[in-house]
Design a protein around this motif. Sequence first.
Motif, PDB file in Angstrom:
ATOM      1  N   HIS A  18      -3.558  12.048  17.827  1.00 36.51           N
ATOM      2  CA  HIS A  18      -3.793  11.939  19.261  1.00 36.51           C
ATOM      3  C   HIS A  18      -2.947  11.162  19.723  1.00 36.51           C
ATOM      4  CE1 HIS A  18      -8.113  13.420  19.066  1.00 36.51           C
ATOM      5  NE2 HIS A  18      -7.453  14.074  18.083  1.00 36.51           N
ATOM      6  N   ASP A  19      -1.760  11.669  20.747  1.00 34.02           N
ATOM      7  CA  ASP A  19      -0.807  10.639  21.121  1.00 34.02           C
ATOM      8  C   ASP A  19      -0.289  11.451  22.418  1.00 34.02           C
ATOM      9  OD1 ASP A  19       0.784   8.681  21.554  1.00 34.02           O
ATOM     10  OD2 ASP A  19       1.327   8.484  19.705  1.00 34.02           O
ATOM     11  N   PHE A  20       0.646  10.724  23.345  1.00 40.34           N
ATOM     12  CA  PHE A  20       1.488  11.269  24.238  1.00 40.34           C
ATOM     13  C   PHE A  20       2.668  12.188  23.740  1.00 40.34           C
ATOM     14  CE2 PHE A  20      -0.259   7.365  26.047  1.00 40.34           C
ATOM     15  CZ  PHE A  20      -1.207   7.930  27.010  1.00 40.34           C
ATOM     16  N   ALA A  21       3.108  11.643  22.582  1.00 39.38           N
ATOM     17  CA  ALA A  21       3.994  12.394  22.012  1.00 39.38           C
ATOM     18  C   ALA A  21       4.142  12.252  20.362  1.00 39.38           C
ATOM     19  CB  ALA A  21       5.585  12.041  22.634  1.00 39.38           C
ATOM     20  N   ALA A  22       4.513  13.109  19.796  1.00 41.71           N
ATOM     21  CA  ALA A  22       4.543  13.061  18.253  1.00 41.71           C
ATOM     22  C   ALA A  22       5.643  14.144  17.744  1.00 41.71           C
ATOM     23  CB  ALA A  22       3.409  13.448  17.485  1.00 41.71           C
ATOM     24  N   TYR A  23       6.680  13.866  16.678  1.00 40.02           N
ATOM     25  CA  TYR A  23       7.339  14.724  16.104  1.00 40.02           C
ATOM     26  C   TYR A  23       7.461  14.435  14.722  1.00 40.02           C
ATOM     27  CZ  TYR A  23      11.835  17.272  15.766  1.00 40.02           C
ATOM     28  OH  TYR A  23      12.916  18.104  15.434  1.00 40.02           O
ATOM     29  N   ASP A  24       7.558  15.550  14.017  1.00 39.63           N
ATOM     30  CA  ASP A  24       7.593  15.493  12.361  1.00 39.63           C
ATOM     31  C   ASP A  24       8.994  15.018  12.048  1.00 39.63           C
ATOM     32  OD1 ASP A  24       7.340  15.640   9.671  1.00 39.63           O
ATOM     33  OD2 ASP A  24       7.094  17.651   9.720  1.00 39.63           O
ATOM     34  N   TYR A  25       9.437  13.449  11.841  1.00 31.09           N
ATOM     35  CA  TYR A  25      10.344  13.215  11.340  1.00 31.09           C
ATOM     36  C   TYR A  25      10.124  13.033   9.994  1.00 31.09           C
ATOM     37  CZ  TYR A  25      12.604  12.351  15.818  1.00 31.09           C
ATOM     38  OH  TYR A  25      13.272  12.430  17.122  1.00 31.09           O
ATOM     39  N   TRP A  26      10.239  14.254   9.093  1.00 32.58           N
ATOM     40  CA  TRP A  26      10.067  14.028   7.540  1.00 32.58           C
ATOM     41  C   TRP A  26       8.753  13.276   7.167  1.00 32.58           C
ATOM     42  CZ3 TRP A  26      15.042  12.588  10.107  1.00 32.58           C
ATOM     43  CH2 TRP A  26      15.936  13.690   9.641  1.00 32.58           C
ATOM     44  N   ALA A  27       7.789  13.342   7.799  1.00 33.56           N
ATOM     45  CA  ALA A  27       6.395  12.899   7.607  1.00 33.56           C
ATOM     46  C   ALA A  27       5.844  13.557   6.572  1.00 33.56           C
ATOM     47  CB  ALA A  27       5.568  12.823   8.877  1.00 33.56           C
ATOM     48  N   LYS A  28       5.173  12.638   5.651  1.00 36.03           N
ATOM     49  CA  LYS A  28       4.307  13.396   4.518  1.00 36.03           C
ATOM     50  C   LYS A  28       3.101  12.054   4.390  1.00 36.03           C
ATOM     51  CE  LYS A  28       5.986  17.525   3.577  1.00 36.03           C
ATOM     52  NZ  LYS A  28       6.275  17.628   4.995  1.00 36.03           N
ATOM     53  N   PRO A  29       1.983  12.641   3.889  1.00 36.54           N
ATOM     54  CA  PRO A  29       1.004  11.712   3.693  1.00 36.54           C
ATOM     55  C   PRO A  29       1.097  10.985   2.180  1.00 36.54           C
ATOM     56  CG  PRO A  29       0.014  13.850   3.402  1.00 36.54           C
ATOM     57  CD  PRO A  29       1.534  13.917   3.721  1.00 36.54           C
ATOM     58  N   LEU A  30       2.498  10.194   1.978  1.00 41.24           N
ATOM     59  CA  LEU A  30       2.636  10.009   0.715  1.00 41.24           C
ATOM     60  C   LEU A  30       1.441   9.092   0.039  1.00 41.24           C
ATOM     61  CD1 LEU A  30       5.127  10.471  -1.232  1.00 41.24           C
ATOM     62  CD2 LEU A  30       5.696   8.163  -0.506  1.00 41.24           C
ATOM     63  N   GLY A  31       0.956   8.150   0.584  1.00 41.00           N
ATOM     64  CA  GLY A  31       0.002   7.296  -0.203  1.00 41.00           C
ATOM     65  C   GLY A  31      -1.058   8.192  -0.597  1.00 41.00           C
ATOM     66  N   LEU A  32      -1.307   9.176  -0.013  1.00 44.32           N
ATOM     67  CA  LEU A  32      -2.736   9.996  -0.097  1.00 44.32           C
ATOM     68  C   LEU A  32      -2.095  11.144  -1.312  1.00 44.32           C
ATOM     69  CD1 LEU A  32      -5.342  10.243   1.257  1.00 44.32           C
ATOM     70  CD2 LEU A  32      -4.587  11.994   2.195  1.00 44.32           C
ATOM     71  N   LEU A  33      -1.076  11.381  -1.394  1.00 40.55           N
ATOM     72  CA  LEU A  33      -0.371  12.355  -2.335  1.00 40.55           C
ATOM     73  C   LEU A  33      -0.319  11.743  -3.806  1.00 40.55           C
ATOM     74  CD1 LEU A  33       2.277  14.202  -0.441  1.00 40.55           C
ATOM     75  CD2 LEU A  33      -0.176  14.945  -0.987  1.00 40.55           C
ATOM     76  N   TYR A  34       0.078  10.126  -3.692  1.00 39.06           N
ATOM     77  CA  TYR A  34       0.007   9.451  -4.810  1.00 39.06           C
ATOM     78  C   TYR A  34      -1.256   9.237  -5.152  1.00 39.06           C
ATOM     79  CZ  TYR A  34       4.846   7.695  -5.355  1.00 39.06           C
ATOM     80  OH  TYR A  34       6.342   7.719  -5.800  1.00 39.06           O
ATOM     81  N   ILE A  35      -2.228   9.051  -4.246  1.00 35.47           N
ATOM     82  CA  ILE A  35      -3.769   9.094  -4.766  1.00 35.47           C
ATOM     83  C   ILE A  35      -4.172  10.446  -5.545  1.00 35.47           C
ATOM     84  CG2 ILE A  35      -6.157   8.730  -3.856  1.00 35.47           C
ATOM     85  CD1 ILE A  35      -5.137   6.725  -2.141  1.00 35.47           C
ATOM     86  N   GLY A  36      -3.855  11.367  -4.843  1.00 30.38           N
ATOM     87  CA  GLY A  36      -4.163  12.607  -5.549  1.00 30.38           C
ATOM     88  C   GLY A  36      -3.678  12.768  -6.744  1.00 30.38           C
ATOM     89  N   SER A  37      -2.241  12.561  -7.139  1.00 28.00           N
ATOM     90  CA  SER A  37      -1.905  12.607  -8.488  1.00 28.00           C
ATOM     91  C   SER A  37      -2.475  11.592  -9.682  1.00 28.00           C
ATOM     92  CB  SER A  37      -0.410  12.466  -8.358  1.00 28.00           C
ATOM     93  OG  SER A  37      -0.043  11.242  -8.149  1.00 28.00           O
ATOM     94  N   PHE A  38      -2.744  10.461  -9.067  1.00 34.91           N
ATOM     95  CA  PHE A  38      -3.386   9.504  -9.984  1.00 34.91           C
ATOM     96  C   PHE A  38      -4.838   9.938 -10.185  1.00 34.91           C
ATOM     97  CE2 PHE A  38      -6.422   6.119 -10.000  1.00 34.91           C
ATOM     98  CZ  PHE A  38      -5.740   4.955 -10.475  1.00 34.91           C
ATOM     99  N   LEU A  39      -5.604  10.613  -9.152  1.00 37.92           N
ATOM    100  CA  LEU A  39      -6.879  11.046  -9.534  1.00 37.92           C
ATOM    101  C   LEU A  39      -7.085  12.197 -10.681  1.00 37.92           C
ATOM    102  CD1 LEU A  39      -8.597  10.394  -6.299  1.00 37.92           C
ATOM    103  CD2 LEU A  39      -8.947   9.051  -8.146  1.00 37.92           C
ATOM    104  N   ARG A  40      -5.794  13.008 -10.211  1.00 34.80           N
ATOM    105  CA  ARG A  40      -5.935  14.165 -11.230  1.00 34.80           C
ATOM    106  C   ARG A  40      -5.654  13.721 -12.549  1.00 34.80           C
ATOM    107  NH1 ARG A  40      -2.701  18.902  -8.027  1.00 34.80           N
ATOM    108  NH2 ARG A  40      -0.897  17.395  -8.780  1.00 34.80           N
ATOM    109  N   ASN A  41      -4.804  12.750 -12.730  1.00 32.32           N
ATOM    110  CA  ASN A  41      -4.675  12.207 -14.185  1.00 32.32           C
ATOM    111  C   ASN A  41      -5.846  11.516 -14.784  1.00 32.32           C
ATOM    112  OD1 ASN A  41      -2.063  13.255 -14.148  1.00 32.32           O
ATOM    113  ND2 ASN A  41      -1.070  11.208 -14.651  1.00 32.32           N
ATOM    114  N   GLU A  42      -6.653  11.147 -14.001  1.00 37.45           N
ATOM    115  CA  GLU A  42      -7.904  10.674 -14.668  1.00 37.45           C
ATOM    116  C   GLU A  42      -8.892  11.690 -14.671  1.00 37.45           C
ATOM    117  OE1 GLU A  42      -8.429   7.689 -15.413  1.00 37.45           O
ATOM    118  OE2 GLU A  42      -6.514   6.845 -14.824  1.00 37.45           O
ATOM    119  N   GLY A  43      -8.582  12.771 -14.496  1.00 33.02           N
ATOM    120  CA  GLY A  43      -9.714  14.004 -14.643  1.00 33.02           C
ATOM    121  C   GLY A  43     -10.489  14.422 -13.575  1.00 33.02           C
ATOM    122  N   PHE A  44     -10.196  13.812 -12.409  1.00 37.04           N
ATOM    123  CA  PHE A  44     -10.882  14.199 -11.245  1.00 37.04           C
ATOM    124  C   PHE A  44     -10.588  15.709 -10.547  1.00 37.04           C
ATOM    125  CE2 PHE A  44     -11.799   9.785 -11.341  1.00 37.04           C
ATOM    126  CZ  PHE A  44     -13.079   9.772 -10.904  1.00 37.04           C
TER     127      PHE A  44
END
Length: 459
Positions: A18-44
Amino acid sequence: MTSHRHTKKILLVNPWIHDFAAYDYWAKPLGLLYIGSFLRNEGFRVELVDCLNDPEALCFGTRKNGRGRFQKEEISKPAALNHIPRRYSRYGMSPGKFREALQRRCRPDAVLVTSVMTYWYPGVFEAIGIIKELFPEVPLALGGIYATLCPEHARAHSGADLVVEGDVLFREPEDKKSLRAVLETLFGVDLDFFKPYNTLDSLPFPAYDLLPSFDQAVLLTSRGCPYSCDYCASRYLDGFFQERDPLSVADEIEYWIDSYGVRDFSFYDDALIVNAEKRLVPLLEEIMRRGFSCRFHCPNGMHLRGMNDTLARLMYRAGFKTLRFGFETSQADRQKATGDKISNPETAEAVRHLKRAGFRGEDIGLYLLCGLPGQNRKEMEDTVDYVASLGVRPVIAEYSPIPHTALWPSALASSNLDLASEPLYHNNSIFPCLPDSDDVQFLRSLKVRARASHSRKQD
Ligand code: SF4
């Protein structure tokens, strides 16, 4: 208690901006994607709902080389921002689509929500409100940058069951702040099977496949920064500086190319060029040895110090297209006082190397930090003129006050807004440390001047 291992389902959520302006400058939720791969490796079992990286959220017609506009919808401003005469929007998928995406998935056993800018918290709260409405019994943890910088605010207002401060991945499983400890709190059981993943190289590649689609991948070759600039929270957020094996980064690039046809990569390192002879130089040599044909982008300001002829030529030949560097100010006293990361002679030398290597002036952008507490107009004008005189692009970055940085006390003292209790006032779009409306007008015209000065150089 390991019987929980293969039955627990975890939902990851990247909320709206939520903001006055925002633009996707190559943004990705990298921390969340690392957590996702970590958890999958743990069997979740892991699923992701990403408000920003959904086909409905991305304006595909505007996208080029992995960046572009977000879909947006104008919404009411929070009361604290009512005095700002600008439109305010929700960026990303519609709330209806978000509800649908949640309902399509079966009920999770826990939800992990991330957060980025402190002043984007209304988007986080909106997402948490909907998740809690649909899954009232499911425990939810909020982490990420806002949660780390403003934990009391998040605990008081977000609606999350648990607010997690700081990184959860690079910790021993026994650490009370590790991901294992977070999940044990949410599930109320012991999880005794987590492997320690305490370096970037020991983590699996981020789980981009959880996104509905992606046209670029964010890379990290290092984490943190050895410098400690007064206006930056890198040290507070990331702690120590750690580096990856360049061959592992090359393997990751190859994996995204071969498996998903990715051609655009953006580096999100805070210190990509630091220690280049051990990390970036071998990586670039490997990229060329393997014959990758990609475009590389560096939206996160790189260091100018350390740029040399060899590195500039390798970057050019490897396919670097978008170069942004953190310069901030041409005033030598402030350069020294705020972290000593660069000087004017080093900057001029770095630009010479880059241009000799083949980069054009418009490829090279230098971020200038404007609106710092106590910064006068002459310093800002001189900085724009200095950068323009080098024949590169001055890119004005309005100062955003960040809690836990060395400059925070000066920001509090110089602003007439209540920065300490209202994170919405950290928004650099409202120039929080320029109390005078003339200064705001000045900064707007300086941006125009910066753009014009660069175009003149190109003519
Ligand atoms: S050099 Fe850059 S990343 Fe490092 S502390 Fe300074 S501003 Fe932050």
